[in-house]
Design an enzyme around this catalytic site. Structure first.
Site, PDB file in Angstrom:
ATOM      1  N   SER A  20     -27.439   1.873  10.855  1.00 49.96           N
ATOM      2  CA  SER A  20     -26.613   1.759   9.644  1.00 49.96           C
ATOM      3  C   SER A  20     -27.141   2.614   8.503  1.00 49.96           C
ATOM      4  CB  SER A  20     -26.550   0.294   9.192  1.00 49.96           C
ATOM      5  OG  SER A  20     -27.849  -0.206   8.920  1.00 49.96           O
ATOM      6  N   THR A 152      14.670  -5.503 -16.736  1.00 51.44           N
ATOM      7  CA  THR A 152      14.566  -6.348 -15.541  1.00 51.44           C
ATOM      8  C   THR A 152      15.385  -5.635 -14.471  1.00 51.44           C
ATOM      9  OG1 THR A 152      16.507  -7.678 -16.151  1.00 51.44           O
ATOM     10  CG2 THR A 152      14.357  -8.472 -16.890  1.00 51.44           C
ATOM     11  N   HIS A 153      14.905  -5.672 -13.234  1.00 49.91           N
ATOM     12  CA  HIS A 153      15.544  -4.934 -12.140  1.00 49.91           C
ATOM     13  C   HIS A 153      15.617  -3.430 -12.441  1.00 49.91           C
ATOM     14  CE1 HIS A 153      16.867  -8.886 -10.632  1.00 49.91           C
ATOM     15  NE2 HIS A 153      17.227  -9.122 -11.873  1.00 49.91           N
ATOM     16  N   SER A 274       2.495  23.106 -10.069  1.00 52.50           N
ATOM     17  CA  SER A 274       3.041  23.383  -8.746  1.00 52.50           C
ATOM     18  C   SER A 274       2.671  24.805  -8.339  1.00 52.50           C
ATOM     19  CB  SER A 274       4.568  23.238  -8.767  1.00 52.50           C
ATOM     20  OG  SER A 274       5.154  23.810  -7.621  1.00 52.50           O
ATOM     21  N   ASN A 282       3.028  17.707 -13.030  1.00 52.38           N
ATOM     22  CA  ASN A 282       3.079  16.534 -12.164  1.00 52.38           C
ATOM     23  C   ASN A 282       2.070  15.465 -12.592  1.00 52.38           C
ATOM     24  OD1 ASN A 282       5.001  17.820 -10.503  1.00 52.38           O
ATOM     25  ND2 ASN A 282       3.372  18.861  -9.360  1.00 52.38           N
ATOM     26  N   GLU A 287      -0.164   9.107  -9.708  1.00 51.95           N
ATOM     27  CA  GLU A 287       0.258   8.916  -8.323  1.00 51.95           C
ATOM     28  C   GLU A 287      -0.922   8.567  -7.420  1.00 51.95           C
ATOM     29  OE1 GLU A 287       2.360  12.474  -7.316  1.00 51.95           O
ATOM     30  OE2 GLU A 287       3.966  12.097  -8.757  1.00 51.95           O
ATOM     31  N   TYR A 314     -26.535 -15.368  11.195  1.00 46.04           N
ATOM     32  CA  TYR A 314     -26.285 -13.928  11.157  1.00 46.04           C
ATOM     33  C   TYR A 314     -25.825 -13.425  12.515  1.00 46.04           C
ATOM     34  CZ  TYR A 314     -26.933  -8.930  10.447  1.00 46.04           C
ATOM     35  OH  TYR A 314     -26.719  -7.579  10.361  1.00 46.04           O
ATOM     36  N   LYS A 322     -20.286  -3.328   4.901  1.00 48.06           N
ATOM     37  CA  LYS A 322     -20.641  -2.534   3.723  1.00 48.06           C
ATOM     38  C   LYS A 322     -19.751  -1.327   3.454  1.00 48.06           C
ATOM     39  CE  LYS A 322     -25.362  -3.946   4.444  1.00 48.06           C
ATOM     40  NZ  LYS A 322     -24.973  -4.603   5.723  1.00 48.06           N
TER      41      LYS A 322
END
Length: 455
Positions: A20, A152-153, A274, A282, A287, A314, A322
């Site tokens: 590890s 709303t919506h 771009s 952008n 994002e 254990y 981890k």
């Protein structure tokens, strides 16, 4: 490291799956901190000599300086950070290094190291959230009385203030802050001294090591101490909810910065262009923040799945605890820093916000409330009358404030000119004085409350 029990070393594949060190070397600082505290305690209890403890503690500082300086050579054959550090310590100080592991196991050692690392990340998250909340408060204070549409919506609902919208995210991230703080308190028990699973016969002082490492107390059950990873799951659960909140806010910033909305302008520092369209700007930072929930939630699910079938105490499965936590912590810290930067830099377009606030018959509820309050009309009747007036305005290609009094009275004859006082968006938001409402006075009161809370 296995002494006389094994006649042959591990197969190369076994070594690869078992090691590890490739990822747990991130806990070098915490490992050395724990070992220094353990050595000091062993000497204080007369289990090792003061001279051996001093040699160990100084040698560990040398190891740490080598690791931080990039000169330390990590060995896969030594499996993990604990054995890598101990092997190098033996090269530096000789025989005293062999006494360091008295009264402990790698089981309680790794639990302690990991707890210390996660606890540090709790602090990183709380600091990042505090900075983001402060940035939001600055935005809210600047635009406490700027009107904008509430949705709303994703359809225009009622006018709200820019400050009120910013404060909604303050409340969200404030809950995240409290979750990390609560989790930190809950996790702050020290596993060191639980040894492999049953404690130790040496006369150790677990309170001393707990205090030296900044824990509130030693863990109360040695079996639980070495097999518990709830602290990591608490971190991931808090991080997942926080990442979800960041994703929601990021989505709004993507929408608001579009040419169709133009509610905000994001700075060049947190935007990209771009390769083919020269006009593009952008919102890539937003994002990318929006996407972080995927890998952070994935880490949460992964660790829950690793832990869900393990008997006490254990098991080697827990070595898989981890990497996902490290990845989630890195990405949460980055997302919080990027969001703070965007919020501090962004400019709200007040004229566009105000123009949009009055669209979509956003003051229809104010009209219905006026009919109830002034004409003593039952709310359901007021709702019906207001709906008819909205239809009338829609048929005439105008908004409610543009209807003449004669047109209003054609639907209900008792409506009078006073109704125009509630049809403006500024009057609408100013009237919402209920606790937690969008009225500028209420927004400023909440800003003051949060400033005092952070102070």
């Amino acid at each position: 490291m296995w002494g006389g029990r094994f006649a042959a070393g591990p197969d190369a594949i076994m070594e690869a799956i078992n090691a590890s060190i490739g990822f747990d070397k991130r806990m070098a600082k915490q490992d050395i901190e724990g070992s220094r505290a353990h050595a000091a305690m062993l000497a204080a209890q007369g289990i090792i000599t003061d001279s051996d403890a001093d040699a160990i503690r100084e040698g560990l500082l040398t190891v740490l300086s080598e690791i931080e300086g990039g000169t330390f050579e990590f060995s896969t054959a030594l499996e993990d950070i604990h054995m890598n550090v101990e092997a190098r310590l033996k090269e530096i100080v000789g025989e005293p290094a062999g006494r360091l592991h008295t009264g402990r196991s790698r089981n309680d050692q790794v639990a302690t190291d990991f707890k210390l690392w996660v606890r540090d990340q709790m602090d990183v998250a709380t600091n990042g959230l505090t900075a983001l909340i402060e940035a939001l408060l600055t935005q809210a204070e600047a635009g406490a009385d700027w009107v904008m549409p509430g949705f709303t919506h994703l359809q225009t609902a009622q006018p709200v203030t820019w400050g009120h919208h910013m404060m909604a995210y303050v409340e969200m991230f404030g809950r995240d802050l409290s979750r990390f703080r609560d989790a930190r308190v809950r996790m702050n028990e020290c596993p060191l001294g639980a040894a492999a699973l049953a404690g130790t016969s040496f006369p150790i002082d677990r309170d001393a090591t707990a205090q030296a490492l900044g824990f509130d107390r030693p863990s109360a059950n040695s079996l639980d101490a070495v097999s518990d990873r709830d602290f990591a799951l608490d971190y991931l659960a808090s991080a997942t909810i926080c990442a979800m909140h960041l994703s929601r806010f990021a989505e709004e910033l993507v929408i608001w910065s579009s040419a169709q909305f133009r509610f905000v302008t994001l700075s060049d520092r947190f935007s990209t262009g771009s390769s083919i369209m020269p006009q593009k700007k952008n919102p890539d930072a937003a994002e990318l923040i929006r996407a972080k929930i995927g890998r952070i939630l994935g880490a949460n699910v992964a660790l829950l799945t690793v832990m869900k079938g393990l008997p006490l105490a254990y098991s080697k499965d827990m070595q898989e605890d981890k990497e996902q936590v490290f990845d989630a912590a890195d990405n949460l810290a980055l997302a919080l820093a990027a969001m703070e930067g965007m919020v501090r830099d962004m400019n709200a377009n007040q004229p566009n916000l105000e123009a949009a606030a009055g669209s979509g018959f956003s003051t229809a509820t104010d009209l219905a409330d006026w009919l109830v309050r002034v004409l003593d009309m039952p709310f359901r009747d007021a709702h019906h009358v207001t709906g008819a007036l909205v239809k009338l305005a829609e048929d005439n290609g105008c908004d409610l404030p543009d209807l003449s009094l004669e047109q209003l009275q054609s639907v209900h004859e008792q409506i009078n000119a006073d109704v125009y006082d509630v049809l403006g968006v500024h009057n609408s938001v100013s009237s919402r004085m209920s606790y937690g409402g969008t009225a500028p006075a209420q927004v400023r009161a909440q800003i003051d409350r949060w400033k005092k809370a952070l102070a």
